[in-house]
Design a protein around this motif. Structure first.
Motif, short mmCIF file in Angstrom:
data_model
loop_
_atom_site.label_atom_id
_atom_site.label_comp_id
_atom_site.label_asym_id
_atom_site.label_seq_id
_atom_site.Cartn_x
_atom_site.Cartn_y
_atom_site.Cartn_z
N LEU A 284 0.83 -1.20 0.00
CA LEU A 284 0.00 0.00 0.00
C LEU A 284 0.87 1.26 0.00
O LEU A 284 0.52 2.26 -0.63
CB LEU A 284 -0.95 0.00 1.20
CG LEU A 284 -2.02 -1.09 1.19
CD1 LEU A 284 -2.97 -0.93 2.35
CD2 LEU A 284 -2.78 -1.10 -0.13
N ASN B 57 3.78 1.48 -1.42
CA ASN B 57 4.22 1.63 -2.81
C ASN B 57 3.11 2.15 -3.71
O ASN B 57 3.37 2.93 -4.63
CB ASN B 57 4.72 0.28 -3.35
CG ASN B 57 6.21 0.09 -3.08
OD1 ASN B 57 6.92 1.06 -2.81
ND2 ASN B 57 6.66 -1.15 -3.14
N VAL B 58 1.89 1.72 -3.44
CA VAL B 58 0.76 2.19 -4.25
C VAL B 58 0.64 3.70 -4.16
O VAL B 58 0.62 4.40 -5.18
CB VAL B 58 -0.56 1.51 -3.80
CG1 VAL B 58 -1.76 2.21 -4.44
CG2 VAL B 58 -0.56 0.04 -4.18
N VAL B 59 0.59 4.23 -2.93
CA VAL B 59 0.41 5.68 -2.83
C VAL B 59 1.65 6.44 -3.29
O VAL B 59 1.54 7.52 -3.87
CB VAL B 59 -0.02 6.14 -1.40
CG1 VAL B 59 -1.37 5.55 -1.04
CG2 VAL B 59 1.02 5.81 -0.37
N ARG B 60 2.82 5.84 -3.08
CA ARG B 60 4.04 6.48 -3.63
C ARG B 60 3.94 6.58 -5.15
O ARG B 60 4.30 7.58 -5.75
CB ARG B 60 5.28 5.65 -3.27
CG ARG B 60 5.92 6.02 -1.94
CD ARG B 60 7.17 5.20 -1.72
NE ARG B 60 8.23 5.53 -2.66
CZ ARG B 60 9.19 4.68 -3.05
NH1 ARG B 60 9.21 3.46 -2.56
NH2 ARG B 60 10.11 5.06 -3.91
N SER B 61 3.45 5.49 -5.77
CA SER B 61 3.40 5.48 -7.23
C SER B 61 2.44 6.55 -7.75
O SER B 61 2.57 7.00 -8.88
CB SER B 61 2.98 4.10 -7.74
OG SER B 61 1.58 3.95 -7.67
N PHE B 62 1.48 6.95 -6.92
CA PHE B 62 0.58 8.03 -7.33
C PHE B 62 1.10 9.39 -6.88
O PHE B 62 0.39 10.37 -6.93
CB PHE B 62 -0.84 7.79 -6.80
CG PHE B 62 -1.58 6.74 -7.58
CD1 PHE B 62 -2.11 7.03 -8.83
CD2 PHE B 62 -1.74 5.46 -7.08
CE1 PHE B 62 -2.78 6.06 -9.56
CE2 PHE B 62 -2.41 4.48 -7.80
CZ PHE B 62 -2.93 4.79 -9.04
N GLY B 63 2.35 9.41 -6.42
CA GLY B 63 3.01 10.68 -6.16
C GLY B 63 2.97 11.17 -4.73
O GLY B 63 3.23 12.35 -4.49
N ALA B 64 2.64 10.30 -3.77
CA ALA B 64 2.56 10.76 -2.38
C ALA B 64 3.94 11.03 -1.81
O ALA B 64 4.88 10.29 -2.07
CB ALA B 64 1.84 9.71 -1.53
N LEU C 203 -2.11 8.71 4.54
CA LEU C 203 -3.01 7.88 3.74
C LEU C 203 -2.89 6.39 4.05
O LEU C 203 -3.86 5.66 3.92
CB LEU C 203 -2.73 8.08 2.24
CG LEU C 203 -3.11 9.45 1.67
CD1 LEU C 203 -2.62 9.58 0.24
CD2 LEU C 203 -4.61 9.66 1.74
N PRO D 242 8.15 8.70 -9.30
CA PRO D 242 6.79 8.52 -9.79
C PRO D 242 6.28 9.80 -10.47
O PRO D 242 6.72 10.89 -10.13
CB PRO D 242 5.98 8.25 -8.50
CG PRO D 242 6.99 7.76 -7.53
CD PRO D 242 8.26 8.48 -7.86
N PHE E 252 -1.78 -3.12 -9.74
CA PHE E 252 -0.96 -4.03 -8.96
C PHE E 252 -1.53 -5.44 -8.92
O PHE E 252 -2.74 -5.63 -8.96
CB PHE E 252 -0.80 -3.51 -7.53
CG PHE E 252 0.00 -2.24 -7.45
CD1 PHE E 252 1.35 -2.26 -7.15
CD2 PHE E 252 -0.60 -1.01 -7.70
CE1 PHE E 252 2.09 -1.10 -7.08
CE2 PHE E 252 0.14 0.17 -7.63
CZ PHE E 252 1.48 0.12 -7.33
#
Lengths: 288, 265
Positions: free
Chosen positions: A181, A183-190, A198, B76, B84
């Motif tokens: 999770l 990594n997910v928010v990092r990938s969206f620029g967090a 988040l 990113p 994913f």
């Protein structure tokens, strides 16, 4: 089994037995009934069998305690010591909230930083491990010397009691945060702040709530113990010490019941908060 | 630097504490044109997922240049979004709120954000489920949310890391068809990592076969099947020829043992 010889087509299930009132309410009746029984014995034993003079000094019946609670809480009568019970109650509540609030302000951010930064973790870890392993009360004499008799000593003891469970649980929760999770928010620029907001905090919420529950218990304990020894003028702990010295067992029990009720109310409140915050979770677990 | 997505001599070695260093990518090169659907197949642990993470900007390569549309990837960015494998939905957020994640982080206001996402929720066929939590959804529905979330931030490149691997076979077939429909609608460049040769052939314009670790591009197989693709195409002779061609490239890379460690993504 007799039923195995019955053809499925001819077998008719008996109608389910009607549930009696007792069956429907068994736990409540048993739980409540037992309490009533205990109180009845407690109340009636001295009346029927009598008590020796010495025993009477240390004994209070439920009716004595209810009378004490009524006169102290409702009639707001002055205590034989100093002030009214509400003044003492407010003093203790203030200490509790202040000490607990302080520990939350310190433990939450520090726990997140420790969980997220290996450098800070390595720096603080020995201190936290050592402090957490040490019984908090051994700090009381030092705290007394440093902060002097009175308010700040009591606050310091409450703080020391509450801060560690909260800190350690927050840390564990943050360490446990779902890498995917993050990594997910990092990938969206967090950024780091947004990652914490988040993912890390919501993810560690069950840990933090568990820590909060522990911290509340320790804080209440801290309030009482610190008021026993801390030398403040007001506080429920102060009343207990003085009531005990003047053999006012009814007042002792009255204060004890106040603590019991307050603790139950706080536990219920935390549970409410927890339920509200975990509506997204599939199953709820019974907690005390 | 003429191609849209380009990887030039990417080298990446993981050096975990107390463990042996693992070279995931070695002199890795790739060139992809805009609007293409490209699949990457390769043995477990060959660095496919790692490459997607490099392209996404989550892992910086040791050496080499990764670029999208002429811009070097340094982290990113809103021009790329990933779907994913394990869905990666925030369990405490509703479907709608999950889909809004990308736009929320871009600072889009609540009103327009909600409106945009409504369209993508409709596109993936989840209208009516906006206020459900992930645990109330099936695997296929979860991945529809993952897809809508990636599309909602309007990336130019859609990265998909074995997105259907966690789904059962029938759901996977349905999701593949859905993905093709959405790809026609949304017109993105797609990079799709998979273990399944059949899935790769069915979906792609090109299939990249990778060597075993350290991963390198072994062969680029163009898929000359007409579009739109339908389910019957899977039993056509050409489809099976392509499958066999890719299998023949891949089978030499599937050594016995030593491939169990794929957990570096």
């Amino acid at each position: 089994m007799a039923t195995s010889t019955v053809e499925p087509s001819t077998y008719i299930a008996p109608p389910p037995a009607e549930e009696t009132y007792y069956e429907a309410h068994e736990p409540t009746i048993l739980g409540g009934g037992f309490i009533l029984a205990v109180f009845a014995v407690w109340e009636l034993y001295p009346a029927i069998f009598g008590l020796s003079k010495g025993m009477k000094l240390f004994f209070a019946t439920p009716s004595d305690i209810i009378a004490a609670l009524y006169s102290l809480l409702i009639l707001n009568e002055k205590l034989p010591m100093v002030g009214t019970i509400w003044q003492h109650f407010n003093a203790s509540t203030g200490t509790f909230l202040f000490g607990l609030g302080l520990s939350i302000i310190v433990a939450l951010p520090l726990g997140v930083v420790l969980g997220r930064s290996q450098t800070v973790d390595a720096m603080f870890d020995p201190f936290i491990t050592a402090f957490n392993a040490t019984p908090r009360l051994v700090f009381l004499p030092i705290v007394l010397i440093w902060f002097g008799v009175g308010f700040w000593t009591v606050i310091a003891i409450v703080f020391l009691g509450a801060v560690f469970p909260l800190l350690i649980n927050t840390y564990a929760g943050v360490k446990n945060a779902d890498k995917l999770l993050i990594n997910v928010v990092r990938s969206f620029g967090a950024n780091e702040w947004q990652i914490n907001k988040l993912v890390v905090l919501p993810n560690s919420l069950p840990f933090i709530i568990a820590g909060l529950r522990l911290a509340i218990g320790r804080a209440i304990l801290g309030v009482v113990v610190a008021e026993f020894f801390g030398g403040t003028e007001f506080g429920l702990g102060v009343i207990m010490v003085q009531a005990s010295q003047s053999y006012r067992v009814d007042i002792l029990f009255a204060v004890l019941i106040i603590f019991m009720v307050v603790s139950l109310l706080i536990t219920a409140a935390v549970k409410q908060i927890e339920n509200r915050l975990s509506r997204w979770r599939p199953a709820k677990i019974k907690t005390f | 630097m003429s191609s849209y997505i380009s990887a030039e001599n990417i080298n990446l070695t993981f050096r975990p504490k107390n463990r042996e260093a693992v070279t995931a990518l070695s002199e890795f090169n790739i060139d992809i044109e805009q609007g293409q659907f490209v699949s990457i197949v390769g043995p477990s642990g060959c660095g496919k997922s790692t490459f997607l993470n490099v392209l996404l900007g989550l892992i910086p390569p040791n050496t080499g240049v990764m670029s999208v549309n002429g811009r070097t990837v340094t982290g990113p960015g809103t021009d790329r979004a990933m779907v994913f494998q394990e869905f990666g939905l925030l369990p405490w957020r509703t479907v709608a709120h999950n889909v809004e994640l990308g736009l929320e982080l871009q600072g889009v206001a609540k009103g327009p954000r909600r409106e945009t996402c409504q369209g993508f929720i409709k596109m993936v066929g989840l209208t009516g489920f906006e206020n459900h939590y992930p645990h109330e959804l099936s695997g296929g529905m979860k991945q529809r949310v993952g897809l809508a979330r990636a599309l909602a931030s309007d990336p130019d490149v859609l990265l998909m890391d074995e997105p259907f691997a966690a789904l059962d076979a029938q759901t996977r077939d349905i999701m593949q068809a859905e993905l093709l429909r959405i790809w026609h609608e949304a017109k993105k460049t797609v990079l799709f990592v998979t273990h399944q040769i059949e899935e790769a052939v069915y979906l792609s314009d090109h299939v990249i076969v990778m060597t075993k670790r350290p991963g390198r591009t072994k062969k680029l197989v163009p898929i000359d099947l007409p579009r739109p693709r339908d389910y019957e195409m899977r039993v056509s002779p050409r489809f099976n020829e392509l499958k066999l061609e890719i299998w023949n490239e891949l089978k030499d890379e599937l050594s016995v043992g030593g491939d169990e460690d794929s957990g570096h993504a």
